[in-house]
Design a protein around this motif. Structure first.
Motif, PDB file in Angstrom:
ATOM      1  N   VAL A 197       0.842  -1.207   0.000  1.00 37.59           N
ATOM      2  CA  VAL A 197       0.000   0.000   0.000  1.00 37.59           C
ATOM      3  C   VAL A 197       0.873   1.251   0.000  1.00 37.59           C
ATOM      4  O   VAL A 197       0.673   2.166  -0.805  1.00 37.59           O
ATOM      5  CB  VAL A 197      -0.963   0.021   1.221  1.00 37.59           C
ATOM      6  N   ILE A 198       1.885   1.281   0.873  1.00 32.78           N
ATOM      7  CA  ILE A 198       2.728   2.479   0.963  1.00 32.78           C
ATOM      8  C   ILE A 198       3.479   2.693  -0.360  1.00 32.78           C
ATOM      9  O   ILE A 198       3.537   3.809  -0.881  1.00 32.78           O
ATOM     10  CB  ILE A 198       3.701   2.394   2.160  1.00 32.78           C
ATOM     11  N   LYS A 199       4.001   1.623  -0.928  1.00 34.33           N
ATOM     12  CA  LYS A 199       4.712   1.767  -2.214  1.00 34.33           C
ATOM     13  C   LYS A 199       3.766   2.258  -3.310  1.00 34.33           C
ATOM     14  O   LYS A 199       4.150   3.056  -4.161  1.00 34.33           O
ATOM     15  CB  LYS A 199       5.348   0.443  -2.609  1.00 34.33           C
ATOM     16  N   GLY A 200       2.502   1.782  -3.247  1.00 35.62           N
ATOM     17  CA  GLY A 200       1.514   2.200  -4.237  1.00 35.62           C
ATOM     18  C   GLY A 200       1.146   3.672  -4.126  1.00 35.62           C
ATOM     19  O   GLY A 200       0.636   4.268  -5.067  1.00 35.62           O
ATOM     20  N   LEU A 201       1.393   4.263  -2.951  1.00 38.79           N
ATOM     21  CA  LEU A 201       1.026   5.669  -2.733  1.00 38.79           C
ATOM     22  C   LEU A 201       2.141   6.623  -3.131  1.00 38.79           C
ATOM     23  O   LEU A 201       1.978   7.839  -3.083  1.00 38.79           O
ATOM     24  CB  LEU A 201       0.694   5.897  -1.254  1.00 38.79           C
ATOM     25  N   LYS A 202       3.283   6.062  -3.515  1.00 35.29           N
ATOM     26  CA  LYS A 202       4.416   6.926  -3.874  1.00 35.29           C
ATOM     27  C   LYS A 202       4.055   7.791  -5.068  1.00 35.29           C
ATOM     28  O   LYS A 202       3.556   7.294  -6.073  1.00 35.29           O
ATOM     29  CB  LYS A 202       5.613   6.050  -4.251  1.00 35.29           C
ATOM     30  N   SER A 203       4.290   9.073  -4.949  1.00 35.40           N
ATOM     31  CA  SER A 203       4.069   9.961  -6.090  1.00 35.40           C
ATOM     32  C   SER A 203       4.947  11.183  -5.905  1.00 35.40           C
ATOM     33  O   SER A 203       5.373  11.488  -4.781  1.00 35.40           O
ATOM     34  CB  SER A 203       2.598  10.360  -6.190  1.00 35.40           C
ATOM     35  N   HIS A 204       5.236  11.865  -7.004  1.00 36.21           N
ATOM     36  CA  HIS A 204       6.167  12.981  -6.917  1.00 36.21           C
ATOM     37  C   HIS A 204       5.647  14.125  -6.074  1.00 36.21           C
ATOM     38  O   HIS A 204       6.402  14.904  -5.518  1.00 36.21           O
ATOM     39  CB  HIS A 204       6.539  13.471  -8.319  1.00 36.21           C
ATOM     40  N   GLU A 205       4.332  14.226  -5.983  1.00 33.69           N
ATOM     41  CA  GLU A 205       3.757  15.357  -5.223  1.00 33.69           C
ATOM     42  C   GLU A 205       3.708  15.070  -3.733  1.00 33.69           C
ATOM     43  O   GLU A 205       3.257  15.904  -2.968  1.00 33.69           O
ATOM     44  CB  GLU A 205       2.334  15.675  -5.680  1.00 33.69           C
ATOM     45  N   ARG A 206       4.122  13.863  -3.346  1.00 30.41           N
ATOM     46  CA  ARG A 206       3.917  13.502  -1.952  1.00 30.41           C
ATOM     47  C   ARG A 206       5.179  12.853  -1.390  1.00 30.41           C
ATOM     48  O   ARG A 206       5.862  12.115  -2.085  1.00 30.41           O
ATOM     49  CB  ARG A 206       2.766  12.496  -1.875  1.00 30.41           C
ATOM     50  N   ALA A 207       5.462  13.161  -0.128  1.00 33.37           N
ATOM     51  CA  ALA A 207       6.531  12.449   0.564  1.00 33.37           C
ATOM     52  C   ALA A 207       5.908  11.698   1.732  1.00 33.37           C
ATOM     53  O   ALA A 207       4.825  12.063   2.192  1.00 33.37           O
ATOM     54  CB  ALA A 207       7.583  13.433   1.070  1.00 33.37           C
ATOM     55  N   MET A 208       6.549  10.624   2.165  1.00 34.95           N
ATOM     56  CA  MET A 208       6.018   9.861   3.297  1.00 34.95           C
ATOM     57  C   MET A 208       7.103   9.637   4.339  1.00 34.95           C
ATOM     58  O   MET A 208       8.269   9.468   3.990  1.00 34.95           O
ATOM     59  CB  MET A 208       5.425   8.542   2.813  1.00 34.95           C
ATOM     60  N   VAL A 209       6.688   9.646   5.591  1.00 32.31           N
ATOM     61  CA  VAL A 209       7.604   9.399   6.705  1.00 32.31           C
ATOM     62  C   VAL A 209       7.029   8.267   7.533  1.00 32.31           C
ATOM     63  O   VAL A 209       5.864   8.327   7.944  1.00 32.31           O
ATOM     64  CB  VAL A 209       7.767  10.666   7.586  1.00 32.31           C
ATOM     65  N   VAL A 210       7.821   7.232   7.740  1.00 31.84           N
ATOM     66  CA  VAL A 210       7.346   6.036   8.430  1.00 31.84           C
ATOM     67  C   VAL A 210       8.207   5.780   9.656  1.00 31.84           C
ATOM     68  O   VAL A 210       9.422   5.599   9.526  1.00 31.84           O
ATOM     69  CB  VAL A 210       7.440   4.799   7.505  1.00 31.84           C
ATOM     70  N   VAL A 211       7.594   5.787  10.839  1.00 34.78           N
ATOM     71  CA  VAL A 211       8.313   5.367  12.047  1.00 34.78           C
ATOM     72  C   VAL A 211       8.087   3.876  12.212  1.00 34.78           C
ATOM     73  O   VAL A 211       6.942   3.412  12.136  1.00 34.78           O
ATOM     74  CB  VAL A 211       7.783   6.116  13.285  1.00 34.78           C
ATOM     75  N   THR A 212       9.152   3.117  12.387  1.00 40.26           N
ATOM     76  CA  THR A 212       8.960   1.669  12.501  1.00 40.26           C
ATOM     77  C   THR A 212      10.038   1.011  13.355  1.00 40.26           C
ATOM     78  O   THR A 212      11.172   1.498  13.441  1.00 40.26           O
ATOM     79  CB  THR A 212       8.917   1.010  11.101  1.00 40.26           C
ATOM     80  N   HIS A 213       9.640  -0.069  14.017  1.00 38.85           N
ATOM     81  CA  HIS A 213      10.598  -0.901  14.750  1.00 38.85           C
ATOM     82  C   HIS A 213      11.138  -2.013  13.861  1.00 38.85           C
ATOM     83  O   HIS A 213      12.082  -2.696  14.231  1.00 38.85           O
ATOM     84  CB  HIS A 213       9.910  -1.572  15.949  1.00 38.85           C
ATOM     85  N   GLU A 214      10.472  -2.232  12.728  1.00 39.54           N
ATOM     86  CA  GLU A 214      10.843  -3.375  11.900  1.00 39.54           C
ATOM     87  C   GLU A 214      11.867  -2.974  10.863  1.00 39.54           C
ATOM     88  O   GLU A 214      11.559  -2.306   9.876  1.00 39.54           O
ATOM     89  CB  GLU A 214       9.595  -3.943  11.217  1.00 39.54           C
ATOM     90  N   LEU A 215      13.079  -3.425  11.089  1.00 36.84           N
ATOM     91  CA  LEU A 215      14.179  -2.959  10.245  1.00 36.84           C
ATOM     92  C   LEU A 215      14.084  -3.490   8.815  1.00 36.84           C
ATOM     93  O   LEU A 215      14.396  -2.766   7.874  1.00 36.84           O
ATOM     94  CB  LEU A 215      15.516  -3.331  10.883  1.00 36.84           C
ATOM     95  N   GLU A 216      13.618  -4.713   8.671  1.00 39.78           N
ATOM     96  CA  GLU A 216      13.478  -5.260   7.316  1.00 39.78           C
ATOM     97  C   GLU A 216      12.432  -4.468   6.529  1.00 39.78           C
ATOM     98  O   GLU A 216      12.575  -4.210   5.331  1.00 39.78           O
ATOM     99  CB  GLU A 216      13.097  -6.746   7.354  1.00 39.78           C
ATOM    100  N   PHE A 217      11.372  -4.094   7.253  1.00 40.49           N
ATOM    101  CA  PHE A 217      10.323  -3.275   6.639  1.00 40.49           C
ATOM    102  C   PHE A 217      10.900  -1.912   6.228  1.00 40.49           C
ATOM    103  O   PHE A 217      10.681  -1.437   5.110  1.00 40.49           O
ATOM    104  CB  PHE A 217       9.162  -3.105   7.629  1.00 40.49           C
ATOM    105  N   ALA A 218      11.668  -1.308   7.125  1.00 40.12           N
ATOM    106  CA  ALA A 218      12.281   0.002   6.831  1.00 40.12           C
ATOM    107  C   ALA A 218      13.165  -0.090   5.591  1.00 40.12           C
ATOM    108  O   ALA A 218      13.127   0.757   4.702  1.00 40.12           O
ATOM    109  CB  ALA A 218      13.104   0.480   8.027  1.00 40.12           C
ATOM    110  N   ARG A 219      13.930  -1.159   5.526  1.00 41.17           N
ATOM    111  CA  ARG A 219      14.828  -1.332   4.389  1.00 41.17           C
ATOM    112  C   ARG A 219      14.041  -1.449   3.072  1.00 41.17           C
ATOM    113  O   ARG A 219      14.400  -0.858   2.056  1.00 41.17           O
ATOM    114  CB  ARG A 219      15.670  -2.586   4.591  1.00 41.17           C
ATOM    115  N   ALA A 220      12.937  -2.187   3.145  1.00 39.70           N
ATOM    116  CA  ALA A 220      12.166  -2.446   1.929  1.00 39.70           C
ATOM    117  C   ALA A 220      11.368  -1.229   1.475  1.00 39.70           C
ATOM    118  O   ALA A 220      11.196  -1.004   0.279  1.00 39.70           O
ATOM    119  CB  ALA A 220      11.229  -3.632   2.157  1.00 39.70           C
TER     120      ALA A 220
END
Ligand SMILES: Nc1ncnc2c1ncn2[C@@H]1O[C@H](COP(=O)(O)OP(=O)(O)OP(=O)(O)O)[C@@H](O)[C@H]1O
Ligand SMILES: [Mg+2]
Length: 261
Positions: A197-220
């Motif tokens: 879902v987050i990857k699908g929301l990527k667009s040039h007009e928007r930036a996203m900031v994700v706080v996470t404990h899951e390092l593999e998720f952060a990397r991906a």
């Protein structure tokens, strides 16, 4: 020019200095992950960037325009009116309204927002409500929830509730969308779904900031990673640099400890 620029952001709760001067920039289309130990100030940073907390110092710029700063003369913090709509937040516990349907959860804030301009709303009521309804349908389709529009949050799975929370945040077309621990209230097998879902929301007009404990998720998920400790950014860079080639002892210690789980 970066979409979001944060300069020397500071925040204390009483004697507890939680943010001790945090600075970073984020371009349109980028996803930033913020990692760090519990209690390190990650949620506080998101809340300051959403204006749910008033920072004590520093500056926030969106597309080069100052939206938060400290007034030189009065020494008081200034938040530019209307700026709240620039930032969208998806809360860890989703914070959906249980008494409203999925669709109503999406349309509530935009309708209240439209009603704040009383005259315009009165004169164009049908058209405005029609547009909001159409937008809600479009966004529900983006997050794959068209068939749940009339359902109530209590009858949805955790992953579906989270997608409603994301859809609701998207309704006001935020320039920056913030996620606080988007995977932590979900069963582990749903992590992949959140990633999609987050990857699908990527667009040039928007930036996203994700706080996470899951390092593999952060990397991906991210283009850029910030490691925070003791109220400052210890290290930042692309995931490959921060995870595979950390420069700071603190980052190495944190990564080693996290891997142990
Ligand atoms: N509203 C508040 N009033 C007083 N202290 C607060 C408040 N919010 C946060 N704090 C304190 O600020 C510090 C940072 O908290 P924060 O929630 O930002 O950490 P975090 O990095 O998000 O932690 P976690 O990974 O556990 O979610 C903690 O010491 C916390 O007790
Ligand atoms: Mg937190």
């Amino acid at each position: 020019m970066p979409l979001l620029e944060v300069k020397n952001l500071r925040k204390s709760f009483g004697e507890n200095e939680v943010l001790k001067g945090v600075s970073f920039t984020l371009d349109g289309g980028e996803v930033l992950s913020v990692i760090g130990a519990s209690g390190g100030g990650k949620t506080t940073l998101l809340r300051c960037l959403n204006f749910l907390e008033v920072p004590d110092g520093g500056e926030i710029l969106v597309n080069g325009e100052r939206v938060f700063y400290i007034d030189d003369e009065t020494g008081k913090p200034v938040t530019v009116p209307g700026v709240q709509n620039i930032m969208g937040m998806v809360f860890q516990q989703f914070n959906l309204f249980p008494q409203y349907s999925v669709k109503e959860n999406l349309t509530l804030a935009p309708i209240l927002h439209a009603k704040s301009d009383k005259r315009r709303f009165k004169e164009n009521k049908r058209e405005i409500l029609g547009e909001i309804d159409k937008r809600a349908d479009e966004i529900l389709s983006v997050v794959g929830l068209t068939d749940k529009a009339a359902s109530y949050p209590g009858f949805l799975s955790g992953g579906q509730q989270q997608r409603v929370a994301i859809a609701r945040a998207l309704m006001l077309s935020p320039e920056v969308l913030f996620f606080d621990e988007p995977t932590s209230s979900l069963d582990p097998e749903l992590t992949g779904e959140v990633l999609k879902v987050i990857k699908g929301l990527k667009s040039h007009e928007r930036a996203m900031v994700v706080v996470t404990h899951e390092l593999e998720f952060a990397r991906a998920v991210s283009d850029k990673v910030i490691f925070m400790a003791d109220g400052v950014i210890v290290e930042q860079g692309p995931p490959s640099a921060v995870f595979d080639n950390p420069q700071s002892e603190k980052t190495m210690a944190f990564l080693n400890r996290s891997e142990a789980y």
